[in-house]
Design a protein around this motif. Structure first.
Motif, PDB file in Angstrom:
ATOM      1  N   HIS A 172       0.822  -1.217   0.000  1.00  0.00           N
ATOM      2  CA  HIS A 172       0.000   0.000   0.000  1.00  0.00           C
ATOM      3  C   HIS A 172       0.856   1.268   0.000  1.00  0.00           C
ATOM      4  N   MET A 173       2.178   1.112   0.080  1.00  0.00           N
ATOM      5  CA  MET A 173       3.062   2.279   0.122  1.00  0.00           C
ATOM      6  C   MET A 173       3.764   2.469  -1.223  1.00  0.00           C
ATOM      7  N   SER A 174       4.084   3.722  -1.538  1.00  0.00           N
ATOM      8  CA  SER A 174       4.877   4.014  -2.734  1.00  0.00           C
ATOM      9  C   SER A 174       6.326   3.606  -2.499  1.00  0.00           C
ATOM     10  N   VAL A 175       7.118   3.651  -3.573  1.00  0.00           N
ATOM     11  CA  VAL A 175       8.551   3.348  -3.467  1.00  0.00           C
ATOM     12  C   VAL A 175       9.192   4.269  -2.432  1.00  0.00           C
ATOM     13  N   TYR A 176       8.860   5.561  -2.514  1.00  0.00           N
ATOM     14  CA  TYR A 176       9.431   6.525  -1.557  1.00  0.00           C
ATOM     15  C   TYR A 176       9.065   6.145  -0.126  1.00  0.00           C
ATOM     16  N   GLU A 177       7.798   5.833   0.096  1.00  0.00           N
ATOM     17  CA  GLU A 177       7.328   5.511   1.450  1.00  0.00           C
ATOM     18  C   GLU A 177       7.958   4.226   1.974  1.00  0.00           C
ATOM     19  N   ASN A 178       8.137   3.242   1.089  1.00  0.00           N
ATOM     20  CA  ASN A 178       8.799   2.001   1.492  1.00  0.00           C
ATOM     21  C   ASN A 178      10.228   2.265   1.936  1.00  0.00           C
ATOM     22  N   MET A 179      10.925   3.109   1.180  1.00  0.00           N
ATOM     23  CA  MET A 179      12.323   3.382   1.503  1.00  0.00           C
ATOM     24  C   MET A 179      12.459   4.272   2.737  1.00  0.00           C
ATOM     25  N   ALA A 180      11.459   5.109   2.965  1.00  0.00           N
ATOM     26  CA  ALA A 180      11.529   6.055   4.085  1.00  0.00           C
ATOM     27  C   ALA A 180      11.054   5.447   5.403  1.00  0.00           C
ATOM     28  N   PHE A 181      10.313   4.348   5.330  1.00  0.00           N
ATOM     29  CA  PHE A 181       9.620   3.825   6.502  1.00  0.00           C
ATOM     30  C   PHE A 181      10.558   3.559   7.684  1.00  0.00           C
ATOM     31  N   GLY A 182      11.650   2.837   7.429  1.00  0.00           N
ATOM     32  CA  GLY A 182      12.584   2.501   8.505  1.00  0.00           C
ATOM     33  C   GLY A 182      13.240   3.722   9.112  1.00  0.00           C
ATOM     34  N   LEU A 183      13.510   4.724   8.271  1.00  0.00           N
ATOM     35  CA  LEU A 183      14.142   5.944   8.771  1.00  0.00           C
ATOM     36  C   LEU A 183      13.176   6.752   9.636  1.00  0.00           C
ATOM     37  N   LYS A 184      11.887   6.748   9.237  1.00  0.00           N
ATOM     38  CA  LYS A 184      10.879   7.466  10.035  1.00  0.00           C
ATOM     39  C   LYS A 184      10.740   6.838  11.419  1.00  0.00           C
ATOM     40  N   LEU A 185      10.784   5.499  11.463  1.00  0.00           N
ATOM     41  CA  LEU A 185      10.691   4.811  12.756  1.00  0.00           C
ATOM     42  C   LEU A 185      11.841   5.197  13.675  1.00  0.00           C
ATOM     43  N   ARG A 186      12.995   5.468  13.059  1.00  0.00           N
ATOM     44  CA  ARG A 186      14.176   5.840  13.841  1.00  0.00           C
ATOM     45  C   ARG A 186      14.253   7.347  14.066  1.00  0.00           C
ATOM     46  N   LYS A 187      13.173   8.062  13.696  1.00  0.00           N
ATOM     47  CA  LYS A 187      13.048   9.501  13.983  1.00  0.00           C
ATOM     48  C   LYS A 187      14.087  10.367  13.267  1.00  0.00           C
ATOM     49  N   TYR A 188      14.453   9.966  12.023  1.00  0.00           N
ATOM     50  CA  TYR A 188      15.364  10.805  11.241  1.00  0.00           C
ATOM     51  C   TYR A 188      14.603  12.052  10.772  1.00  0.00           C
ATOM     52  N   PRO A 189      15.251  13.198  10.689  1.00  0.00           N
ATOM     53  CA  PRO A 189      14.584  14.403  10.172  1.00  0.00           C
ATOM     54  C   PRO A 189      14.249  14.258   8.684  1.00  0.00           C
ATOM     55  N   LYS A 190      13.241  14.989   8.243  1.00  0.00           N
ATOM     56  CA  LYS A 190      12.746  14.862   6.861  1.00  0.00           C
ATOM     57  C   LYS A 190      13.837  15.140   5.830  1.00  0.00           C
ATOM     58  N   HIS A 191      14.633  16.169   6.070  1.00  0.00           N
ATOM     59  CA  HIS A 191      15.657  16.525   5.073  1.00  0.00           C
ATOM     60  C   HIS A 191      16.716  15.419   4.935  1.00  0.00           C
ATOM     61  N   GLU A 192      17.027  14.715   6.046  1.00  0.00           N
ATOM     62  CA  GLU A 192      17.994  13.622   5.989  1.00  0.00           C
ATOM     63  C   GLU A 192      17.401  12.411   5.267  1.00  0.00           C
ATOM     64  N   ILE A 193      16.112  12.138   5.516  1.00  0.00           N
ATOM     65  CA  ILE A 193      15.434  11.053   4.800  1.00  0.00           C
ATOM     66  C   ILE A 193      15.442  11.329   3.307  1.00  0.00           C
ATOM     67  N   GLN A 194      15.098  12.565   2.926  1.00  0.00           N
ATOM     68  CA  GLN A 194      15.073  12.946   1.507  1.00  0.00           C
ATOM     69  C   GLN A 194      16.456  12.794   0.881  1.00  0.00           C
ATOM     70  N   ARG A 195      17.477  13.243   1.606  1.00  0.00           N
ATOM     71  CA  ARG A 195      18.843  13.173   1.072  1.00  0.00           C
ATOM     72  C   ARG A 195      19.270  11.727   0.839  1.00  0.00           C
ATOM     73  N   ARG A 196      18.979  10.870   1.804  1.00  0.00           N
ATOM     74  CA  ARG A 196      19.386   9.467   1.684  1.00  0.00           C
ATOM     75  C   ARG A 196      18.627   8.754   0.569  1.00  0.00           C
ATOM     76  N   ILE A 197      17.343   9.057   0.439  1.00  0.00           N
ATOM     77  CA  ILE A 197      16.549   8.417  -0.625  1.00  0.00           C
ATOM     78  C   ILE A 197      17.021   8.898  -1.991  1.00  0.00           C
ATOM     79  N   ASN A 198      17.312  10.173  -2.126  1.00  0.00           N
ATOM     80  CA  ASN A 198      17.840  10.706  -3.398  1.00  0.00           C
ATOM     81  C   ASN A 198      19.142  10.000  -3.777  1.00  0.00           C
TER      82      ASN A 198
END
Length: 367
Positions: free
Chosen positions: A90-116
């Motif tokens: 049910h999640m997009s590619v972005y959401e799948n890749m971001a999920f683990g980082l969100k659980l670990r409370k990474y800031p949005k800009h760091e999640i975006q940078r790592r996914i890019n």
């Protein structure tokens, strides 16, 4: 630093079933280690114990100096890539890749940078808003890799990640994983039952059978100097030719004999094989070490036998010949130009400097 050490590690299930039996294994920092073996040999269970998805029944596992037996999986700083991709549908590619980082409370800009960064490495930037059902098998596997990469773990664990892909995609993804390893410069532990993947990817290969390590060495040592009959037969395509027979001595020379089949050993082998004179051994020779006499530069008569070619199997750059000599069958791997007539006799030359001998009782390598 991701040096991983297994010391006498066992996994025992109910009923005293040992899936993994006292495994000792040291995986160096930045090493690509491949665990290979047939289904049920314990390779995936070993990987899952390293990951923290299975409890260790006996022994210890360390990452560096840190004992991790009782450390939960989420706290081991390891990323695992599964055979079935394990993407949230049910999640997009972005959401799948971001999920683990969100659980670990990474800031949005760091999640975006790592996914890019990860999508750039894997070439999946254009897929970022798609759902898993809209992706091909190869694309899903790239997303699963990307989800692992964004975590920047100490080590990557792969559990047969390519087994659901077609042949062409497997080759392509092998190349991608190899390039990824070179770029990330971290530790990889890779489980597969495919010996081609093992030979092409691993710095070292750990061959397992019945929960035990049979041999652990670099790919060429595994192929050229197998520790036992099982390793010799499991690693290599087509499989090594094996035959049971006897070592005999005539006129100060040693021969391997099975019925009418007889070939002379090279002198360098005499000292090692001498204790087996008159005894049964297993003879092994790789398909590429059997030649058609017409194309052999040297053809000693004592190492030349007559055989009937039953099947010619062209594979583009090479040809497999399925041969029969009395009650003995062989496979030879020859050049694309070599296509003998089917059901006709031909002379085969055995390269006796490349043969293997195995003890009939222990199955350990003699030569």
């Amino acid at each position: 630093m991701a040096q991983i050490t297994l010391d006498k590690v066992s996994k025992i299930y109910k009923g005293n079933v040992k899936a993994v039996d006292s495994v000792n294994l040291g995986i160096e920092n930045k090493e690509f280690m491949v665990l290979v073996g047939p289904s049920g040999c314990g390779k995936s269970t070993t990987l899952r114990m390293i990951a923290g998805l299975e409890e260790v029944s006996e022994g210890t596992i360390h990452i560096g100096d840190r004992l991790i037996n009782s450390v939960p999986a989420k706290s081991r700083d390891l990323a695992m890539v599964f055979q079935n991709y394990a993407l949230y549908p049910h999640m997009s590619v972005y959401e799948n890749m971001a999920f683990g980082l969100k659980l670990r409370k990474y800031p949005k800009h760091e999640i975006q940078r790592r996914i890019n960064e990860a999508t750039e490495i894997l070439g999946i930037k254009k897929l970022i808003q798609r759902k898993p059902k809209e992706l091909s098998g190869g694309e899903r596997q790239r997303v699963a890799l990307g989800r692992a990469i964004v975590r920047k773990p100490m080590a990557f664990l792969f559990d047969e990640p390519l087994s659901n892909l077609d042949a062409k995609m497997r080759v392509q993804m092998r190349t991608e994983i190899h390039k990824l390893r070179l770029r990330l410069q971290t530790t990889f532990i890779y489980v597969t039952h495919d010996q081609t993947e093992a030979l092409t990817l691993g710095d070292r290969i750990c061959v397992m059978r019945d929960g035990k390590i049979q041999q652990c060495a670099d790919p060429m040592t595994i192929y050229d100097k197998p520790a036992n009959k099982f390793v010799a037969s499991f690693i290599g395509s087509p499989p090594i030719n094996l035959m049971d027979g006897k070592i005999i001595k005539k006129d100060r020379k040693y021969y391997f004999q099975e019925g009418k089949f007889q070939v002379k050993l090279v002198e360098e082998m005499y000292n090692v094989i001498a204790p087996y004179e008159g005894k049964e051994v297993t003879f092994g020779i790789r398909a590429e070490d059997i030649y058609d006499k017409l194309f052999a530069s040297e053809a000693p008569p004592e190492n030349t036998i007559k055989a009937a070619c039953e099947v010619v199997e062209p594979l583009g750059s090479e040809v497999y010949l399925y041969l029969n000599s009395g009650k003995n069958s062989f496979i030879a791997r020859v050049g694309a130009h070599n296509r003998p007539e089917v059901n006709k006799d031909m002379d085969l030359v055995f390269d006796m400097s490349k043969v293997h001998f195995f003890d009939r009782d222990t199955e350990k390598t003699i030569i």
